[in-house]
Design a protein around this motif. Structure first.
Motif, PDB file in Angstrom:
ATOM      1  N   PRO A  80      -3.416   9.595  -3.457  1.00 40.40           N
ATOM      2  CA  PRO A  80      -3.349   8.373  -2.648  1.00 40.40           C
ATOM      3  C   PRO A  80      -4.711   8.018  -2.045  1.00 40.40           C
ATOM      4  O   PRO A  80      -5.570   8.876  -1.821  1.00 40.40           O
ATOM      5  CB  PRO A  80      -2.336   8.729  -1.549  1.00 40.40           C
ATOM      6  N   SER A 100       0.688   4.328  -2.623  1.00 40.48           N
ATOM      7  CA  SER A 100       0.459   5.711  -2.201  1.00 40.48           C
ATOM      8  C   SER A 100       1.578   6.638  -2.661  1.00 40.48           C
ATOM      9  O   SER A 100       1.332   7.812  -2.963  1.00 40.48           O
ATOM     10  CB  SER A 100       0.319   5.772  -0.682  1.00 40.48           C
ATOM     11  N   TRP A 144       0.825  -1.200   0.000  1.00 38.72           N
ATOM     12  CA  TRP A 144       0.000   0.000   0.000  1.00 38.72           C
ATOM     13  C   TRP A 144       0.865   1.257   0.000  1.00 38.72           C
ATOM     14  O   TRP A 144       0.473   2.281  -0.587  1.00 38.72           O
ATOM     15  CB  TRP A 144      -0.920   0.013   1.219  1.00 38.72           C
TER      16      TRP A 144
END
Length: 508
Positions: free
Chosen positions: A318, A312, A308
């Motif tokens: 994001p 981002s 993740w």
């Protein structure tokens, strides 16, 4: 002249006289693992077939425990640059030396130096209460009681780290002993834990080893068919860290397949009861402090080590924390459903350690944060699920690469214009290496489940040494082709066939 009574020449054996059966010979890794055989040359070569296991004080369990303690001590030595000043002076020196630890910093940051009571007393600053589960908070508090309150704050923090290191060393010895005893015929597999480089490097970063030790003890109890003790220990482990509760999922699948509902219910009640005994007093008397761990976990944004974070850092917009929470939970649910389907449709009921490893690895892979010490959760399970040195060391090499990558990245971000360390792209590569290493080990475990003849534990003639009441139990509920026909095993070994209890036996 011979006696007329034939029984006079035949010794009588009472039906009440116990019949002794010889203990099965321990499995020698140097006879089945090429890497172990090559590595044994450092200490004189493989164990011979005439070795006397009980003729010396140096039993496998004692050797493994001492090796684990020795490696832990080397990990402490690796932290010495920080102990000698890098924790306290210079913004990035603790990162360039790769010796960072949460323990000394949280001694003052979480109020232990001021005598504040975790969960009951508010903390100054942004973190109002201690953000750790209750039993870990107790562990931290006990260590603070032993730490003297005299001298400079830096001196107190160093002593606090040393006290915690001593307590975590005891946890390390417990882990080594429990893993060595879980598989009765394979004690030497615990050397994977004792010699794991990532174990030594991350052991004193945080307090995770306490929960890992309780989980290892729970696994040992289950392997001995002590179901209630397993549940109690697993509940205590969950009160120290959240991840151990995940083991109930694989246990549900395996007990479902074997029809062992009573045992699963006992384990579940023991887990819930032990967790409530620890948490309920704090929950009732200091609800805000008790809930901080759960609200912090929910509100925490995307952090180090996860895929993740890569997303981002590479996205123009994001994802929000709520979106990541939802997606991560969905991915974890899908992974659990896949592991459940694997457990119910595999040609042979998977071993408990195999499914336990897969579900914890799935949580690590899908979570929004991966701190470097989280590898400790997987190391004992990996040693039980896939005791092959080659695969284990490939995975460990990836974890060591990530261990170095995160500290070099933090050195880069804290060194100002000097930019000493690893830039963002390099750190993203380190995350990918960690993810690929974990996925690789998951893949070989899944292959062992789908092709039981490749499982080195079962090649030795065992069914499920860590399975307890599941070991050798008959299947009651199976889905897919396994319910109708068996997959023939390859004749890769001359070990005797294993009776694992399914309706259609698989010959080796």
């Amino acid at each position: 002249m011979p006696s007329a009574d034939p029984s006079a020449e035949t010794p009588r054996t009472s039906v009440y006289e116990p019949v002794s059966t010889p203990e099965p010979e321990p499995v020698r890794p140097t006879k089945e693992d090429e890497v172990a055989e090559a590595g044994s040359e450092l200490i004189g070569g493989p164990i011979g077939r005439r070795v006397l296991y009980a003729a010396t004080w140096w039993t496998p369990v004692r050797v493994i425990a001492l090796v684990a303690i020795g490696m832990f001590a080397l990990g402490m030595v690796q932290k010495m640059p920080c102990y000698n000043g890098a924790w306290f002076f210079g913004a990035s020196s603790q990162y360039t030396h790769a010796c960072y630890s949460d323990i000394p910093h949280l001694y003052q940051g979480r109020g232990f130096s001021d005598g504040l009571v975790p969960y009951f007393d508010k903390l100054p600053g942004d973190m109002e209460y201690l953000e750790y589960p209750v039993l870990t908070g107790v562990f931290m508090e006990v260590a603070s009681w032993v730490t003297p309150g005299s001298g400079s704050i830096q001196h107190q923090e160093k002593i606090y780290w040393m006290v915690n290191a001593g307590m975590l060393m005891a946890c390390t010895a417990a882990i080594a002993v429990c893993v060595a005893r879980t598989h009765r015929r394979r004690p030497w597999d615990a050397l994977l834990v004792a010699l794991a480089p990532a174990f030594a490097l991350t052991a004193t970063i945080n307090w995770d080893l306490f929960a890992v030790a309780l989980t290892a003890a729970a696994m040992l109890m289950w392997s001995r068919a002590r179901v209630l003790a397993f549940g109690v220990l697993l509940g205590l482990a969950t009160a120290a860290k959240l991840y151990p509760v995940l083991l109930l999922g694989p246990l549900l699948i395996l007990c479902w397949r074997a029809g062992r509902w009573r045992e699963f219910g006992t384990a579940l009640l023991g887990t819930a009861g032990a967790w409530l005994v620890v948490n309920l007093p704090v929950m009732l008397l200091a609800s805000d402090g008790w809930s901080k761990f759960y609200t912090f976990s929910q509100e925490r944004g995307v952090d180090f080590g996860s895929f993740w974070l890569i997303l981002s850092q590479r996205m123009d917009s994001p994802l929000t924390t709520d979106t990541v929470n939802t997606l991560a939970a969905a991915l974890m649910l899908l992974a659990c459903l896949g592991i459940g389907a694997l457990g119910l449709t595999a040609p042979r009921r998977p071993r408990f350690a195999q499914l336990a490893f897969l579900v914890v690895a799935a949580f690590i892979l899908t979570n929004k944060v991966y701190s470097p010490q989280y590898v400790l959760w997987l190391i004992p399970l990996a040693a039980l699920a896939r005791p092959r040195w080659r695969d284990f060391l490939i995975w460990q090499a990836c974890e060591v690469a990530y261990f170095l990558g995160i500290w070099l990245y933090l050195a880069y971000t804290t060194s100002g214009d000097a930019h000493k360390g690893l830039p963002t792209e390099g750190y993203q590569l380190a995350i990918v290496v960690h993810l690929l290493g974990t996925l690789y080990l998951c893949a070989v475990v899944v292959r062992d489940i789908l092709m039981p003849e490749r499982d080195v534990v079962r090649r030795s003639g065992d069914d499920d040494p860590s399975g307890g009441v599941l070991d050798g139990a008959e299947d009651r509920f199976v889905l897919g082709p396994a319910a109708y026909e068996a997959r023939p095993m390859a004749r890769a070994t001359e070990a005797p066939p294993v009776q694992w209890g399914s309706a259609t036996d698989l010959s080796r």
